[in-house]
Design an enzyme around this catalytic site. Structure first.
Site, PDB file in Angstrom:
ATOM      1  N   THR A 187      38.122  21.647  -0.761  1.00 18.12           N
ATOM      2  CA  THR A 187      37.800  21.091   0.725  1.00 18.12           C
ATOM      3  C   THR A 187      36.945  20.001   0.693  1.00 18.12           C
ATOM      4  O   THR A 187      36.260  19.898  -0.202  1.00 18.12           O
ATOM      5  CB  THR A 187      37.054  22.276   1.509  1.00 18.12           C
ATOM      6  OG1 THR A 187      36.223  21.701   2.745  1.00 18.12           O
ATOM      7  CG2 THR A 187      35.946  22.831   0.743  1.00 18.12           C
ATOM      8  N   TYR A 238      29.671  27.276   2.378  1.00 15.04           N
ATOM      9  CA  TYR A 238      31.231  27.087   2.178  1.00 15.04           C
ATOM     10  C   TYR A 238      31.512  26.079   1.139  1.00 15.04           C
ATOM     11  O   TYR A 238      32.054  26.065   0.153  1.00 15.04           O
ATOM     12  CB  TYR A 238      31.605  26.773   3.564  1.00 15.04           C
ATOM     13  CG  TYR A 238      33.191  26.460   3.637  1.00 15.04           C
ATOM     14  CD1 TYR A 238      34.225  27.326   2.935  1.00 15.04           C
ATOM     15  CD2 TYR A 238      33.637  25.246   3.993  1.00 15.04           C
ATOM     16  CE1 TYR A 238      35.651  27.140   2.905  1.00 15.04           C
ATOM     17  CE2 TYR A 238      35.017  25.025   4.064  1.00 15.04           C
ATOM     18  CZ  TYR A 238      35.931  25.831   3.341  1.00 15.04           C
ATOM     19  OH  TYR A 238      37.364  25.466   3.233  1.00 15.04           O
TER      20      TYR A 238
END
Ligand code: UDP
Length: 329
Positions: A122, A146
């Site tokens: 990501t 995350y």
């Protein structure tokens, strides 16, 4: 189509949003995508393009059992917790499940003698780097658990290359849209992503959208993101798999369009596409959000031959809108 050693791939998270679209793309070119999913956030009804193996990445024996039963020749690893806000309030869960789960999967993959691995990373691994167009070579400085958990998995994969593992790492930017046939689409509970919330606000399925922060250092004060159509992303995964099976080795690719849209621009585009007002209010910043995340995808284009064809905002909104109007798998 029959399942054989040569065309079977294990898709963790194949019941989820991006994984299900990847399964469709894989099946369309002749692979048998075996979905490995614990169905905690994914949907059994989304597994339409190959078998489902219900298992959990925190349970190594269930991964080994999936390899035993299906004998895949490659792994595509989508399964993960993926909410920035939740990762700020519950960081331990992200480290335990994302990183611990990936370690189990990677060790099981190597133990099974499978050496081709495609990993969903990501742009959240970059953190907040104002004014920078992010590329594969930009420093990674995640600002939430995350992003931190995904970066840790990237580093973990590099440590397994000497064991023979080859990994294609895709750093996604903001994924949006839905399958143009509306066979599968986005269905999160809770839904936290901007575009489905905009569409639901228009339809009155839930309350008005809240814009998270209007005081960012961007032209209109709202956060800027690089949105990519989920079907374009799925196509990149097929190309990543082919890259590995052709023996081209480990490589990282950013997947975005290089064009950023602010929250207000997304709202305006949705209004134009649907010819309806987007009920919304202005609220406080959301913890963990970077002001601007936009990427350069030159490497994916030149090396992988990836050309996004549906990643313009109008097509993404239209496809998302069609899927949400259909309402189910
Ligand atoms: N956003 C917003 N209101 C919402 C959901 C999202 O203003 O109800 C903003 C969010 O702050 C971010 C952008 O929309 O700047 C995209 O957020 P999303 O959760 O879709 O993706 P993320 O960038 O967190 O991966």
């Amino acid at each position: 189509m029959s399942e054989s050693k040569n065309n079977t791939v294990l898709v963790t998270g194949g019941a989820g949003y991006i994984g299900a679209h990847a399964c469709k793309a894989l099946q369309q070119v002749g692979y048998v995508p075996v979905t490995f999913d614990n169905l905690s956030t994914g949907h059994a009804e989304a597994v339409k393009f190959g078998p489902l193996f219900k298992g959990d990445l925190t349970d190594r024996s269930s991964i080994d059992a999936a390899f035993q039963e299906h004998r895949p020749h490659a792994v595509l690893h989508f399964a993960a917790l993926s909410q920035v806000g939740e990762s700020v309030t519950d960081p331990g869960r992200y480290w335990r499940e994302n990183v611990g789960g990936a370690l189990n999967l990677i060790e099981a993959t190597v133990a099974a003698g499978v050496m081709n691995f495609v990993f969903s990373s990501t742009c959240a691994t970059y953190g907040d780097q104002d004014g920078v167009v992010l590329t594969e070579d930009t420093d990674q400085r995640p600002m939430n658990a995350y992003g931190g958990s995904k970066l840790a998995i990237e580093q973990m994969l590099a440590d397994f290359v000497p064991k023979g593992l080859e990994a294609v790492i895709f750093r996604y930017f903001n994924v949006a849209g839905a399958d143009p046939d509306a066979d599968v689409g986005e269905d999160h509970d809770p839904e936290t992503h901007l575009i489905p919330l905009v569409i639901d606000a228009i339809a009155g399925r839930r309350g008005p959208l809240t814009i998270f922060g209007t005081d960012y250092d961007t032209p209109d004060g709202t956060c800027i993101r690089d949105y990519v159509h989920v079907s374009d992303l799925a196509d990149a995964h097929v190309k990543g798999l082919e890259w590995l099976t052709a023996g081209k080795g480990s490589r990282t690719f950013c997947l975005g369009t290089g064009t950023g849209f602010s929250v207000r621009e997304v709202i305006d585009a949705a209004k134009a596409v649907t010819n309806a007002e987007v009920p919304h209010s202005e609220g406080a910043r959301r913890a963990g959000d970077a002001a601007r995340l936009v990427c350069g995808s030159e490497r994916a284009k030149t090396e992988l031959g990836w050309t996004p064809t549906r990643s313009d905002m109008v097509t993404m909104l239209r496809d998302a809108h069609r899927w949400h109007e259909k309402g189910s798998f």
